[in-house]
Scaffold this motif. Sequence first.
Motif, mmCIF file in Angstrom:
data_model
loop_
_atom_site.group_PDB
_atom_site.id
_atom_site.type_symbol
_atom_site.label_atom_id
_atom_site.label_comp_id
_atom_site.label_asym_id
_atom_site.label_seq_id
_atom_site.Cartn_x
_atom_site.Cartn_y
_atom_site.Cartn_z
ATOM 1 N N ARG A 101 -19.811 7.536 -0.061
ATOM 2 C CA ARG A 101 -18.918 8.631 0.302
ATOM 3 C C ARG A 101 -19.203 9.794 -0.633
ATOM 4 O O ARG A 101 -19.404 9.584 -1.829
ATOM 5 C CB ARG A 101 -17.474 8.163 0.133
ATOM 6 N N ALA A 102 -19.230 11.005 -0.086
ATOM 7 C CA ALA A 102 -19.436 12.193 -0.912
ATOM 8 C C ALA A 102 -18.568 13.328 -0.389
ATOM 9 O O ALA A 102 -18.428 13.498 0.818
ATOM 10 C CB ALA A 102 -20.903 12.619 -0.893
ATOM 11 N N ALA A 103 -17.993 14.088 -1.307
ATOM 12 C CA ALA A 103 -17.212 15.266 -0.942
ATOM 13 C C ALA A 103 -17.965 16.483 -1.452
ATOM 14 O O ALA A 103 -18.415 16.515 -2.587
ATOM 15 C CB ALA A 103 -15.823 15.194 -1.556
ATOM 16 N N GLY A 104 -18.128 17.463 -0.588
ATOM 17 C CA GLY A 104 -18.887 18.659 -0.935
ATOM 18 C C GLY A 104 -20.183 18.695 -0.145
ATOM 19 O O GLY A 104 -20.507 17.767 0.589
ATOM 20 N N GLN A 105 -20.904 19.779 -0.283
ATOM 21 C CA GLN A 105 -22.148 19.974 0.467
ATOM 22 C C GLN A 105 -23.299 19.202 -0.188
ATOM 23 O O GLN A 105 -23.707 19.504 -1.300
ATOM 24 C CB GLN A 105 -22.485 21.458 0.518
#
Length: 119
Positions: A101-105
């Motif tokens: 999971r990753a948040a951001g571009q």
Amino acid sequence: MTTGLVVRSVRVRGRDDGERLDAGRLGGELGERATLVQFSSAFCAPCRATRRVLKEVAALVPGVAHVEIDAEARLDLVRELGVLRTPTVLVLDADGRVVRRAAGQPRKADVIAALGEAL
């Protein structure tokens, strides 16, 4: 479990305690080998760039699908999965388990590396 790894203002986490998603919950077909799920919002500029990156990666890697979800339209799923910002990207394995999971571009290279855990 948060790894605390921050890359270009992208917060990356590992597996989500066995969370599984299927086509019915996502509103799109899962990839044969992996799925890139993107939570976006209408006025999010990084979401547009993320869409381009994920579509490129899905076209590049056989058996990988890209599913984009409008966070505002799917608040139930946003709350259930703890999505706090857009864009948020989930990498699912062939069984629909969240492996990253990753948040951001994200950068293209980071997405390809994250797929390594799903394939």
